[in-house]
Structures are given as C-alpha cells and as structure tokens.
Design a protein around this motif. Structure first.
Motif, PDB file in Angstrom:
ATOM      1  N   PHE A  43      38.249  27.428   8.799  1.00  5.85           N
ATOM      2  CA  PHE A  43      36.940  27.927   9.218  1.00  5.85           C
ATOM      3  C   PHE A  43      36.325  26.921  10.189  1.00  5.85           C
ATOM      4  O   PHE A  43      36.527  25.713  10.049  1.00  5.85           O
ATOM      5  CB  PHE A  43      36.008  28.090   8.009  1.00  5.85           C
ATOM      6  CG  PHE A  43      36.556  29.007   6.959  1.00  5.85           C
ATOM      7  CD1 PHE A  43      36.208  30.343   6.941  1.00  5.85           C
ATOM      8  CD2 PHE A  43      37.437  28.530   5.990  1.00  5.85           C
ATOM      9  CE1 PHE A  43      36.716  31.199   5.980  1.00  5.85           C
ATOM     10  CE2 PHE A  43      37.950  29.381   5.028  1.00  5.85           C
ATOM     11  CZ  PHE A  43      37.591  30.717   5.022  1.00  5.85           C
ATOM     12  N   CYS A 103      32.597  26.235  12.684  1.00  7.02           N
ATOM     13  CA  CYS A 103      31.284  26.590  13.218  1.00  7.02           C
ATOM     14  C   CYS A 103      31.035  25.628  14.375  1.00  7.02           C
ATOM     15  O   CYS A 103      31.029  24.410  14.183  1.00  7.02           O
ATOM     16  CB  CYS A 103      30.203  26.465  12.153  1.00  7.02           C
ATOM     17  SG  CYS A 103      28.580  26.978  12.768  1.00  7.02           S
ATOM     18  N   GLN A 109      31.433  31.137  15.442  1.00  9.96           N
ATOM     19  CA  GLN A 109      32.099  31.005  14.150  1.00  9.96           C
ATOM     20  C   GLN A 109      33.520  31.534  14.265  1.00  9.96           C
ATOM     21  O   GLN A 109      33.776  32.516  14.971  1.00  9.96           O
ATOM     22  CB  GLN A 109      31.361  31.788  13.054  1.00  9.96           C
ATOM     23  CG  GLN A 109      29.996  31.226  12.709  1.00  9.96           C
ATOM     24  CD  GLN A 109      28.911  31.672  13.652  1.00  9.96           C
ATOM     25  OE1 GLN A 109      28.988  32.722  14.255  1.00  9.96           O
ATOM     26  NE2 GLN A 109      27.886  30.855  13.803  1.00  9.96           N
TER      27      GLN A 109
END
Length: 160
Positions: free
Chosen positions: A77, A79, A68
C-alpha cells in the motif's frame, strides 16, 4: 523481514509493484473525490508519476494532491503526497505514449482533449504487508504478531 528492510528497499518494492499494476487513485486536496488513473513512469524523472487524461478531467486543474495505491496482491500500500501540474511537452508525450493510452484518445497524440499531467511526489508513506509464516500461524490461532513478523513500513521523501 520488517526490521531489515531499509526505506530505499521498500521504495524499490513500491516501484516494482506499481510497474506490475499501474492503477492509482488521485485526488486534489482542494476537495472532491479521488478517481482512478493509470500511472506512467519515466526512469529519467524519479519521484514523478505521469497521467494521460482529458483536459476536462477534474484533476487537470492541478494543485496539491494525494495518490493512493494498492498492489494486485493487496500486499503493498502507498499514499503519496505531491503536486499535480500540466506537462504537455511533446517529447514527454511521445516517450510515454502507448497502445493503452491510444485506446482512450481517438485523435491520437493530437486529440484536442488530451493532456499529460505530472504528479511530483513530495513525500510517501509505504506499507509492505508480507506477514511471515509464524505470523500467519499466530493469526490462525489467535496469537499476537510481533512487528518483525508483520510488515515493512517507510516514510520517505523520495521513491527513487
């Protein structure tokens, strides 16, 4: 902004953000908590992150893993899903070695606890939260933000 960003553009933004702040959380899918590591990028090996760590690190055993990432400005962001494996190729270690890594390993490149891990990315989900000016005004006044005012999102098999 969100409607015109291609997955490749979002992936390029991710790489730029990761270059700016290479700190990620990595955890094996077999259990246990994730931990912070510093990602090393090699332009010759896209879709791969490298980590210098100790042989005694809980990630060093390798396997299926998740990584992450949150950018410095909290506006991006990621992932990442993939596999961690040992890659103690001396040429790769020499290529990625730097003063920050040296600070953690007093024995240098010959430190008996040093290992280089590679994280081969199978897929990634990326979010860019660059809210437009009109979206920010709506947030202040309690209005509804449309998808074109909010962010970019991409699910990709490649970050290259």
């Amino acid at each position: 902004m969100a409607d015109q960003d291609t997955p490749q553009e979002v992936a390029a933004t991710f790489l730029a953000k990761l270059n700016d702040s290479p700190f990620v959380m990595v955890g094996l899918n077999s259990g246990g908590h994730s931990e912070p590591l510093t990602a090393q990028l090699d332009d010759d090996q896209p879709n791969t992150l490298f980590f210098f760590t100790g042989k005694d690190n809980r990630i060093a055993g390798g396997g299926a893993a998740m990584t992450q990432f949150v950018s410095k400005g909290h506006d991006f962001f990621a992932c990442l899903s993939g596999t961690v494996a040992t890659d103690n190729d001396r040429a790769q270690i020499d290529k990625l070695w730097n003063k920050q890594v040296e600070a953690w390993f007093p024995g240098g490149k010959s430190d008996p606890n040093l290992t280089l891990l590679r994280f081969d990315i199978d897929s990634a989900e990326l979010w860019e939260t660059d809210i437009s000016l009109s979206g920010r005004v709506k947030m202040l006044l309690g209005g509804t933000i449309t998808s074109s005012e909010s962010s970019s999102h991409a699910v990709v098999d490649s970050i290259a």
